[in-house]
Design a protein around this motif. Structure first.
Motif, PDB file in Angstrom:
ATOM      1  N   MET A  72     -27.303 -44.120 -18.054  1.00 46.57           N
ATOM      2  CA  MET A  72     -27.156 -43.089 -18.982  1.00 46.57           C
ATOM      3  C   MET A  72     -26.262 -42.275 -18.008  1.00 46.57           C
ATOM      4  O   MET A  72     -25.867 -41.352 -18.775  1.00 46.57           O
ATOM      5  N   TYR A  73     -26.960 -41.967 -17.028  1.00 43.29           N
ATOM      6  CA  TYR A  73     -26.760 -40.684 -16.292  1.00 43.29           C
ATOM      7  C   TYR A  73     -25.741 -41.514 -15.259  1.00 43.29           C
ATOM      8  O   TYR A  73     -24.958 -40.627 -14.423  1.00 43.29           O
ATOM      9  N   LEU A  74     -25.421 -42.487 -15.476  1.00 45.06           N
ATOM     10  CA  LEU A  74     -24.545 -43.110 -14.035  1.00 45.06           C
ATOM     11  C   LEU A  74     -22.799 -42.828 -14.226  1.00 45.06           C
ATOM     12  O   LEU A  74     -22.438 -41.805 -12.830  1.00 45.06           O
TER      13      LEU A  74
ATOM     14  N   GLU B 162     -22.823 -46.045  -4.013  1.00 44.80           N
ATOM     15  CA  GLU B 162     -22.059 -44.495  -4.444  1.00 44.80           C
ATOM     16  C   GLU B 162     -22.349 -43.482  -4.581  1.00 44.80           C
ATOM     17  O   GLU B 162     -21.098 -42.622  -5.671  1.00 44.80           O
ATOM     18  N   GLY B 163     -23.478 -43.325  -4.615  1.00 43.72           N
ATOM     19  CA  GLY B 163     -23.352 -41.716  -4.900  1.00 43.72           C
ATOM     20  C   GLY B 163     -23.596 -40.528  -4.032  1.00 43.72           C
ATOM     21  O   GLY B 163     -23.231 -40.528  -3.059  1.00 43.72           O
ATOM     22  N   ASP B 164     -23.984 -39.472  -3.810  1.00 46.70           N
ATOM     23  CA  ASP B 164     -24.492 -37.811  -3.274  1.00 46.70           C
ATOM     24  C   ASP B 164     -25.638 -38.152  -3.351  1.00 46.70           C
ATOM     25  O   ASP B 164     -25.725 -37.252  -3.885  1.00 46.70           O
ATOM     26  N   LYS B 165     -25.973 -37.863  -1.974  1.00 46.74           N
ATOM     27  CA  LYS B 165     -27.752 -36.901  -1.563  1.00 46.74           C
ATOM     28  C   LYS B 165     -27.685 -36.169  -1.838  1.00 46.74           C
ATOM     29  O   LYS B 165     -28.589 -35.476  -2.012  1.00 46.74           O
TER      30      LYS B 165
ATOM     31  N   GLY C 113     -21.311 -40.346 -11.168  1.00 46.15           N
ATOM     32  CA  GLY C 113     -20.682 -40.714  -9.931  1.00 46.15           C
ATOM     33  C   GLY C 113     -21.008 -41.859  -9.383  1.00 46.15           C
ATOM     34  O   GLY C 113     -20.509 -41.843  -8.117  1.00 46.15           O
ATOM     35  N   LEU C 114     -21.796 -42.568  -9.942  1.00 42.24           N
ATOM     36  CA  LEU C 114     -23.371 -43.760  -9.645  1.00 42.24           C
ATOM     37  C   LEU C 114     -22.454 -45.329  -9.816  1.00 42.24           C
ATOM     38  O   LEU C 114     -22.113 -45.225 -11.342  1.00 42.24           O
TER      39      LEU C 114
ATOM     40  N   ALA D  38     -35.859 -37.748 -13.201  1.00 40.37           N
ATOM     41  CA  ALA D  38     -35.320 -36.554 -12.921  1.00 40.37           C
ATOM     42  C   ALA D  38     -34.057 -36.739 -13.531  1.00 40.37           C
ATOM     43  O   ALA D  38     -33.049 -35.953 -14.474  1.00 40.37           O
ATOM     44  N   LEU D  39     -33.177 -37.562 -12.697  1.00 37.81           N
ATOM     45  CA  LEU D  39     -31.207 -38.501 -13.300  1.00 37.81           C
ATOM     46  C   LEU D  39     -31.034 -38.049 -14.300  1.00 37.81           C
ATOM     47  O   LEU D  39     -30.350 -37.153 -15.647  1.00 37.81           O
TER      48      LEU D  39
END
Length: 303
Positions: free
Chosen positions: A1-3, A210-213, A7-8, A242-243
């Motif tokens: 849903m949130y990928l 491949e996401g941003d911390k 940008g995951l 939470a995402l």
């Protein structure tokens, strides 16, 4: 849903024990090293224990990846079996053919021992990994010990990895299992992650996907340790929720209040309130002790 929104390339907080996402904290590295060392020793058993959700199963998957190519692995995930059922399951895992009409403890044992001896002559190591081993009955553990009696002058022909919750340690302290306990060549108890390791754990899983911390704010990361107590499985559940909430609200960053809302949905308001209160109690106690120490030192200095 949130990928796509974040940008995951993959779900970074799945609770599936994927070794690609294993965060090698100092504790996880020690656990893996203990298991690896134990399997190289001449004894028949190694043991990994830890509370629910600390990452024991994931460590075992990593261990399987690192075993030499000349290793045949049998994996038992549901050990609530009788001695006969366990031996039959072991035969199934090792690809040993048998006749149900002839089923008996001696029949299965003979088939398994013959297979172990055949593997040894062909240069093949045999490893049995049992997850949730705290559910094993004492008589089943004793049957496993008897299987490890087959040995050469240098090593056992069957190595057994026992993975379970702390109750496994208590089980092996029983008097009738003292011979098995003496054969454990390596044991390790996996503890929860520290505050710093929780931050690194979340950053690591985001990096693998491949996401941003920076998706999680610093205050949200503090709440992650505060609410989860450093248990990886709980961290995964709450970060995933939470995402989802952040995506629903179209927020580019997971703030503390979003993380707490996710925690309340998963754990319940009472649990979240209790864990927040416990942290405040610890902080106030620390400040009180610090004040007393400063007062004592000041008194010594000016007294």
């Amino acid at each position: 849903m949130y990928l796509n929104y974040f940008g995951l390339s993959d779900n970074p907080f799945s609770i599936a024990p994927n070794p690609d996402y294993l965060y090698m904290s100092p504790r996880h590295k020690e656990a893996l090293a203990h298991l690896t060392f134990g399997l190289r020793e001449s004894g028949g058993f190694v043991m990994l224990t830890g509370e629910v959700g600390t990452g024991k199963t994931t460590v075992s998957r990593k261990l399987m990846q690192q075993l030499p190519d000349n290793t045949q692995v049998a994996m038992i995930l549901n050990p609530t079996l009788s001695a006969m059922e366990l031996l039959a399951t072991l035969c199934d895992e090792l690809g040993i053919e048998y006749q149900n009409k002839q089923a008996s403890l001696k029949y299965f044992t003979d088939r398994i021992l013959a297979h172990l001896a055949r593997n040894h002559t062909q240069g093949i190591n045999t490893v049995l990994i049992i997850d949730e081993a705290q559910h094993l009955l004492p008589e089943v553990l004793e049957q496993l010990r008897l299987l490890t009696n087959l040995e050469t002058n240098r090593e056992k022909l069957l190595k057994v990895v026992l993975i379970g919750q702390p109750e496994l340690q208590l089980l092996l302290k029983r008097n009738e299992l003292r011979q098995l306990a003496q054969r454990i060549t390596a044991r390790y108890h996996l503890l929860p992650l520290t505050r710093h390791e929780v931050k690194e754990y979340i950053a690591h899983r985001l990096r693998v996907a491949e996401g941003d911390k920076s998706i999680f704010s610093s205050h949200a990361l503090q709440a992650a340790y505060q609410i989860t107590g450093g248990i990886p499985r709980v961290i995964n559940l709450l970060c995933d929720r939470a995402l989802t909430l952040a995506f629903t609200k179209q927020h580019p960053v997971v703030r503390r209040y979003i993380f707490l809302a996710a925690a309340e949905q998963i754990l319940g308001e009472d649990v979240v309130r209790q864990r927040q209160g416990r942290q405040w109690t610890l902080m106030l106690s620390g400040l009180l002790l610090a004040g007393m120490l400063i007062g004592y030192l000041a008194g010594r200095l000016y007294g």
